[in-house]
Design an enzyme around this catalytic site. Structure first.
Site, PDB file in Angstrom:
ATOM      1  N   ARG A   4      -0.826  -5.828   8.500  1.00  0.00           N
ATOM      2  CA  ARG A   4       0.317  -5.288   8.279  1.00  0.00           C
ATOM      3  C   ARG A   4       0.752  -4.660   9.794  1.00  0.00           C
ATOM      4  O   ARG A   4       0.191  -4.006  10.511  1.00  0.00           O
ATOM      5  CB  ARG A   4       0.305  -4.149   7.378  1.00  0.00           C
ATOM      6  CG  ARG A   4       1.691  -3.746   7.055  1.00  0.00           C
ATOM      7  CD  ARG A   4       1.872  -2.984   5.767  1.00  0.00           C
ATOM      8  NE  ARG A   4       2.771  -3.284   4.815  1.00  0.00           N
ATOM      9  CZ  ARG A   4       3.615  -2.286   4.338  1.00  0.00           C
ATOM     10  NH1 ARG A   4       3.527  -0.818   4.357  1.00  0.00           N
ATOM     11  NH2 ARG A   4       4.405  -2.721   3.287  1.00  0.00           N
ATOM     12  N   GLY A  13       7.992  -1.430  -3.076  1.00  0.00           N
ATOM     13  CA  GLY A  13       7.294  -0.020  -2.986  1.00  0.00           C
ATOM     14  C   GLY A  13       7.807   0.786  -3.998  1.00  0.00           C
ATOM     15  O   GLY A  13       7.523   0.851  -5.139  1.00  0.00           O
ATOM     16  N   ARG A  14       8.952   1.647  -3.425  1.00  0.00           N
ATOM     17  CA  ARG A  14       9.330   2.746  -4.112  1.00  0.00           C
ATOM     18  C   ARG A  14       9.865   2.448  -5.478  1.00  0.00           C
ATOM     19  O   ARG A  14       9.852   3.053  -6.449  1.00  0.00           O
ATOM     20  CB  ARG A  14      10.397   3.477  -3.186  1.00  0.00           C
ATOM     21  CG  ARG A  14       9.701   4.360  -2.050  1.00  0.00           C
ATOM     22  CD  ARG A  14      10.861   4.751  -1.196  1.00  0.00           C
ATOM     23  NE  ARG A  14      11.258   3.399  -0.190  1.00  0.00           N
ATOM     24  CZ  ARG A  14      12.097   3.561   0.754  1.00  0.00           C
ATOM     25  NH1 ARG A  14      12.342   4.590   1.176  1.00  0.00           N
ATOM     26  NH2 ARG A  14      12.404   2.556   1.364  1.00  0.00           N
ATOM     27  N   PRO A  50       0.890  -1.223   0.056  1.00  0.00           N
ATOM     28  CA  PRO A  50       0.059  -0.194   0.058  1.00  0.00           C
ATOM     29  C   PRO A  50       0.946   1.186   0.055  1.00  0.00           C
ATOM     30  O   PRO A  50       1.759   1.253   0.667  1.00  0.00           O
ATOM     31  CB  PRO A  50      -0.712   0.015   1.149  1.00  0.00           C
ATOM     32  CG  PRO A  50       0.216  -1.078   2.400  1.00  0.00           C
ATOM     33  CD  PRO A  50       0.706  -1.849   1.269  1.00  0.00           C
ATOM     34  N   TYR A  70       0.073   4.004  13.377  1.00  0.00           N
ATOM     35  CA  TYR A  70      -1.393   4.485  13.396  1.00  0.00           C
ATOM     36  C   TYR A  70      -2.583   3.674  14.303  1.00  0.00           C
ATOM     37  O   TYR A  70      -1.750   3.022  15.189  1.00  0.00           O
ATOM     38  CB  TYR A  70      -1.784   4.350  11.689  1.00  0.00           C
ATOM     39  CG  TYR A  70      -1.045   5.037  10.871  1.00  0.00           C
ATOM     40  CD1 TYR A  70      -0.903   6.641  11.133  1.00  0.00           C
ATOM     41  CD2 TYR A  70      -0.399   4.572   9.733  1.00  0.00           C
ATOM     42  CE1 TYR A  70      -0.116   7.256  10.186  1.00  0.00           C
ATOM     43  CE2 TYR A  70       0.566   5.251   9.133  1.00  0.00           C
ATOM     44  CZ  TYR A  70       0.443   6.657   9.341  1.00  0.00           C
ATOM     45  OH  TYR A  70       1.303   7.442   8.540  1.00  0.00           O
ATOM     46  N   CYS A 118       0.035   5.329  -0.397  1.00  0.00           N
ATOM     47  CA  CYS A 118      -0.898   6.577  -0.534  1.00  0.00           C
ATOM     48  C   CYS A 118      -0.448   7.420  -1.379  1.00  0.00           C
ATOM     49  O   CYS A 118       0.664   7.856  -1.548  1.00  0.00           O
ATOM     50  CB  CYS A 118      -0.783   7.448   0.842  1.00  0.00           C
ATOM     51  SG  CYS A 118      -1.701   6.750   2.370  1.00  0.00           S
TER      52      CYS A 118
HETATM   53  C1  FNR Z   1       4.245   4.180   1.883  1.00  0.00           C
HETATM   54  N1  FNR Z   1       4.076   3.219   2.846  1.00  0.00           N
HETATM   55  C2  FNR Z   1       2.786   3.034   3.239  1.00  0.00           C
HETATM   56  N2  FNR Z   1       2.752   1.841   3.993  1.00  0.00           N
HETATM   57  C3  FNR Z   1       1.470   1.690   4.468  1.00  0.00           C
HETATM   58  O1  FNR Z   1       1.077   0.609   5.411  1.00  0.00           O
HETATM   59  N3  FNR Z   1       0.294   2.187   3.996  1.00  0.00           N
HETATM   60  C4  FNR Z   1       0.535   3.161   3.201  1.00  0.00           C
HETATM   61  O2  FNR Z   1      -0.455   3.556   2.761  1.00  0.00           O
HETATM   62  C5  FNR Z   1       1.699   3.725   2.858  1.00  0.00           C
HETATM   63  N4  FNR Z   1       2.059   4.662   2.110  1.00  0.00           N
HETATM   64  C6  FNR Z   1       3.204   5.067   1.395  1.00  0.00           C
HETATM   65  C7  FNR Z   1       3.345   6.096   0.496  1.00  0.00           C
HETATM   66  C8  FNR Z   1       4.429   6.070  -0.182  1.00  0.00           C
HETATM   67  C9  FNR Z   1       4.595   7.256  -1.186  1.00  0.00           C
HETATM   68  C10 FNR Z   1       5.490   5.294   0.146  1.00  0.00           C
HETATM   69  C11 FNR Z   1       6.815   5.712  -0.585  1.00  0.00           C
HETATM   70  C12 FNR Z   1       5.598   4.460   1.211  1.00  0.00           C
HETATM   71  C13 FNR Z   1       5.208   2.412   3.137  1.00  0.00           C
HETATM   72  C14 FNR Z   1       5.380   1.143   1.696  1.00  0.00           C
HETATM   73  O3  FNR Z   1       4.248   0.433   1.764  1.00  0.00           O
HETATM   74  C15 FNR Z   1       6.652   0.342   2.162  1.00  0.00           C
HETATM   75  O4  FNR Z   1       6.383  -0.357   3.308  1.00  0.00           O
HETATM   76  C16 FNR Z   1       7.833   1.173   2.265  1.00  0.00           C
HETATM   77  O5  FNR Z   1       7.989   2.191   1.025  1.00  0.00           O
HETATM   78  C17 FNR Z   1       9.118   0.411   2.020  1.00  0.00           C
HETATM   79  O6  FNR Z   1       9.064  -0.527   0.989  1.00  0.00           O
HETATM   80  P1  FNR Z   1      10.086  -0.074  -0.107  1.00  0.00           P
HETATM   81  O7  FNR Z   1       9.551   1.192  -0.954  1.00  0.00           O
HETATM   82  O8  FNR Z   1      11.599  -0.034   0.418  1.00  0.00           O
HETATM   83  O9  FNR Z   1      10.053  -1.129  -1.090  1.00  0.00           O
END
Ligand code: FNR
Length: 355
Positions: free
Chosen positions: A224, A318-319, A16, A176, A18
């Site tokens: 999560r 994610g990113r 997920p 949260y 946002c």
């Molecule tokens: C997130 N992350 C995040 N996590 C979550 O539980 N709910 C969410 O809505 C969000 N929103 C969110 C927005 C953006 C723009 C980013 C970059 C990250 C965290 C995400 O799900 C993930 O756990 C982290 O980004 C780490 O994984 P990566 O990016 O290193 O693969």
């Protein structure tokens, strides 16, 4: 990857994330959401979890968050589900409530006048009146308020299933509401919803049980968690591994293991830095649930290694998938898949193979 008889084509998850781009502060998905998720489905993800979607309006992080707090929001989500399914991915959604971090978008370039702290006038609810540093002090939830939120999670989950989502992920991480109840750093309650681990787990377990019942046998329930607060006085990987066993008993099918977010902390961020926590939880649940690992997993061999060594049952990216929606198809090629046959790109792109 098979969960409750639902089979995803591979073990890669879009976690997920946002997008903060709802247009009318009505929680309804926009064209941007449809294109964003459709592209990542076409890109080859096995399972896609739509970004944190609020179960009440005041549980949003910003006015631009998605919601499922009322029936009018279901139709827009159905569109996302269709777009995700058309690309061959299993559609999932994260349901959450921001608790004391509501109204405090971590990335808020488009919220005028809200560069830091809590958005003005936003009502904050939490287990205890303890502020997240730099933000407004929340109001302590009374038991009637807790009951209402359990029902709000269940009602949102029911709507999510109505929209067609097959995986319901509860947001129990990143500081949260659910995480705030679990952690002694944010839960200072003296009643049956605080104190020892059993008390702190009571609200999260009530949510899990109510949602499990609301979504029926055919839907996957995922939660999560932030496995550790990265703070000696907070949650530890060990405590989370024990809690995971209780969650499995309450009907959870998948545990998505992240960390941190409840208090400012020194986090040893690096490649795969949360995979050890996922492995600890996976060992504790011993096959009773599947575990998703996440956090700076950015190349195919690293992901494959984590799966092959049993650290996790699936990998969320994610990113790196914001930068490249076709990452799963590229990773398949990196691991030796023959393009088109074993890792089908959208057929519309067949000319991409011409040289
Ligand atoms: C997130 N992350 C995040 N996590 C979550 O539980 N709910 C969410 O809505 C969000 N929103 C969110 C927005 C953006 C723009 C980013 C970059 C990250 C965290 C995400 O799900 C993930 O756990 C982290 O980004 C780490 O994984 P990566 O990016 O290193 O693969």
């Amino acid at each position: 990857m098979t969960m409750r008889g639902i089979t995803a084509r591979n073990r890669l998850w879009l976690p997920p994330m946002c997008m903060y781009c709802v247009e009318a502060a009505d929680g309804v998905p926009t064209d941007w959401h449809a294109v964003h998720y459709a592209t990542r489905a076409q890109g080859g993800f096995g399972t896609i979890i739509v970004e944190a979607t609020a179960v009440t309006p005041e549980g949003r992080l910003s006015p631009m968050d998605l919601g499922l707090w009322e029936d009018a929001q279901v139709e827009g989500h159905r569109r996302l589900v269709e777009a995700i399914r058309a690309g061959g991915s299993i559609p999932g959604i994260q349901l959450g409530h921001g608790g004391r971090k509501s109204g405090t978008p971590p990335m808020r370039p488009r919220v005028p006048g809200a560069r830091q702290g809590t958005l003005e006038g936003w009502e904050l609810w939490a287990p205890s009146p303890v502020a997240f540093p730099g933000h407004a002090v929340p109001t302590e939830l009374d038991v009637a308020g807790i009951d209402r939120l359990v029902e709000a999670f269940a009602a949102a989950a029911r709507r999510a299933v109505e929209a067609g989502y097959e995986v319901i992920e509860l947001h129990g991480a990143h500081g949260y509401l659910i995480h705030e109840f679990l952690s002694p750093l944010s839960n200072r309650r003296g009643d049956g919803y605080g104190g020892d681990a059993q008390g702190r787990r009571r609200f999260p377990l009530r949510v899990v049980e109510a949602v499990r019942e609301a979504i029926g046998e055919g839907t996957v329930l995922d939660i999560r968690l932030s496995a550790t607060d990265w703070d000696e006085a907070g949650l530890s990987g060990q405590e989370t591994a024990e809690f995971a066993q209780e969650l499995v008993g309450a009907g959870v099918d998948v545990l998505h293991i992240s960390s941190g977010g409840n208090v400012p902390a020194d986090i040893p961020v690096g490649p795969g830095y949360q995979l050890g926590l996922a492995a600890q939880v996976r060992q504790a649940v011993a096959g009773g649930a599947q575990v998703v690992g996440v956090g700076l997993i950015e190349d195919a061999s690293q992901a494959e290694q984590a799966l092959a060594t049993g650290q996790a049952d699936a990998i969320a990216v994610g990113r790196a998938a914001l930068r490249d929606p076709y990452l799963p198809l590229r990773w398949a090629a990196d691991l030796g898949a023959k393009a088109w046959d074993e890792a089908p790109w959208p057929i519309q792109y067949w000319r991409a193979t011409w040289r």
